[in-house]
Scaffold this active site. Structure first.
Site, PDB file in Angstrom:
ATOM      1  N   LYS A  66       4.330 -11.907  15.199  1.00 33.55           N
ATOM      2  CA  LYS A  66       5.958 -11.536  14.698  1.00 33.55           C
ATOM      3  C   LYS A  66       7.024 -11.486  14.827  1.00 33.55           C
ATOM      4  CE  LYS A  66       7.376  -8.827  12.712  1.00 33.55           C
ATOM      5  NZ  LYS A  66       7.755  -7.040  12.415  1.00 33.55           N
ATOM      6  N   GLN A 102       0.659  -4.428   6.972  1.00 35.30           N
ATOM      7  CA  GLN A 102      -0.666  -4.667   7.366  1.00 35.30           C
ATOM      8  C   GLN A 102      -1.471  -4.116   6.848  1.00 35.30           C
ATOM      9  OE1 GLN A 102      -1.354  -7.697   8.808  1.00 35.30           O
ATOM     10  NE2 GLN A 102      -2.586  -7.700  10.166  1.00 35.30           N
ATOM     11  N   ASP A 125       5.778 -10.709   2.011  1.00 35.47           N
ATOM     12  CA  ASP A 125       4.191 -10.483   1.934  1.00 35.47           C
ATOM     13  C   ASP A 125       3.977 -11.483   0.506  1.00 35.47           C
ATOM     14  OD1 ASP A 125       2.927 -10.892   3.933  1.00 35.47           O
ATOM     15  OD2 ASP A 125       1.936  -8.300   4.379  1.00 35.47           O
TER      16      ASP A 125
END
Ligand code: NDP
Length: 293
Positions: free
Chosen positions: A54, A98, A121
């Site tokens: 990322k 995450q 997300d």
């Protein structure tokens, strides 16, 4: 005739180039550089690898990274305070935490604490709720399912009226992938670990998305000739070693399917590209909010 191999790397490179060009244009016009914050708890190898890829993709697209690595034992309140700080930071347009979180942390509370406008997300309960509702649009769509749909679109798949089967119902992949297919007027069946007779259900699919995390589970006789097969799974190959395989037995299924994604080089490549696209969108939403203020 063997299936067309859908090149995730090429699709991802196209999206990344579009994002990079849009970021350049923003900066040339004096608008703020988009910024993405990723919060990682613990030092799990998969999360670290995702963080690295990322970061590299952000750098290549001109997006600033604001990453925070915390110990797995971080208390809930400290994590929520961090999210509140990132929500308030004007340099940060997108925030991802995450998942899965270490045991003991309340995932839903953390996801709900992320500002809706920074939820790149797409896991905020309101964004997922809007995705599930007819006639509503989320601000952001989860990245891996969006990548699956982008690959299908690039391959020319027809959604309206198609029979689609999604193997897996996770909040991160299976469920939002099914909702996206439904939005595009496919007739969708979602399977899971308690579903009976998976091969027969899969054989009905014009579009089959496999997201179960079981190495090479989908065999050639599960697949309708000519079907589009999207393999989300990332698994270590049985028998040891570091080789990665998907949830689909690629070598045999490619002889039956019309189009198929490889692992690696398929869906995984698109996930980060979709994250960059969502971060750019978040920066554009922030511009619009600033103009309206
Ligand atoms: P989860 O473990 O959260 O969900 C797996 C789903 O598959 C569950 O719904 C489960 O059913 C179902 N399932 C498990 N075993 C079977 C079985 N034998 N038959 C039918 N259904 C089964 O996984 P994720 O959704 O997070 O990930 C799925 C795969 O995708 C993994 O390999 C993961 O590594 C990969 N992945 C890849 C990404 C990428 O960018 N390429 C991103 C995210 C994930 P039930 O609900 O009943 O438990």
């Amino acid at each position: 005739m063997p299936a067309r191999i859908l090149d995730g790397l090429a699709s991802a490179a196209r999206v990344q180039a579009q994002v990079a060009a849009a970021v350049d244009a923003r900066r040339a016009a004096g608008r703020p550089q988009p910024g993405l914050a990723m919060v990682v708890l613990g030092d799990e190898a998969g999360s670290q690898a995702y963080l690295r890829s990322k970061r590299a993709a952000c750098a290549a697209a001109g997006i600033a990274s604001f990453d925070v690595e915390l110990p797995a034992a971080t208390p809930q309140r400290a994590l929520e305070e961090l999210v509140a700080q990132l929500n308030a930071d004007p340099r940060v347009h997108g925030i991802i935490v995450q998942l899965p979180l270490p045991a003991g942390l309340d995932e839903e509370r953390v996801l709900a604490a992320i500002s809706l406008e920074k939820d790149v997300d797409g896991f905020h309960p309101v964004n997922i709720g809007r995705l599930a509702m007819k006639g509503r649009q989320p601000l952001f769509v989860p990245c891996t399912p969006a990548g699956c749909l982008a690959l299908l679109e690039d391959a020319g798949a027809t959604f309206r009226g198609a029979r689609a089967v999604v193997l897996g119902r996770s909040n991160i992949v299976g469920l939002p992938a099914a909702l996206l297919l439904l939005q595009r007027d496919a007739t969708v069946t979602v399977c899971h670990s308690r579903s009976a007779d998976l091969p027969a259900i899969c054989r009905t699919a014009d579009i089959l998305i496999a997201a179960v995390g079981r190495p090479e589970m989908v065999k050639a006789d599960w697949v309708k000739p000519g079907a589009y097969v999207i393999d989300v799974g990332v698994n270590l190959a049985p028998g040891g070693g570091e080789r990665l395989v998907g949830d689909v037995a690629f070598d045999e299924v490619k002889e039956v399917a019309g189009a198929i994604t490889p692992v690696p080089g398929g869906v995984g490549s698109l996930t980060v590209a979709m994250l960059l696209r969502n971060t750019l969108r978040a920066a554009e939403l922030a511009d619009a909010a600033a103009q309206g203020a």
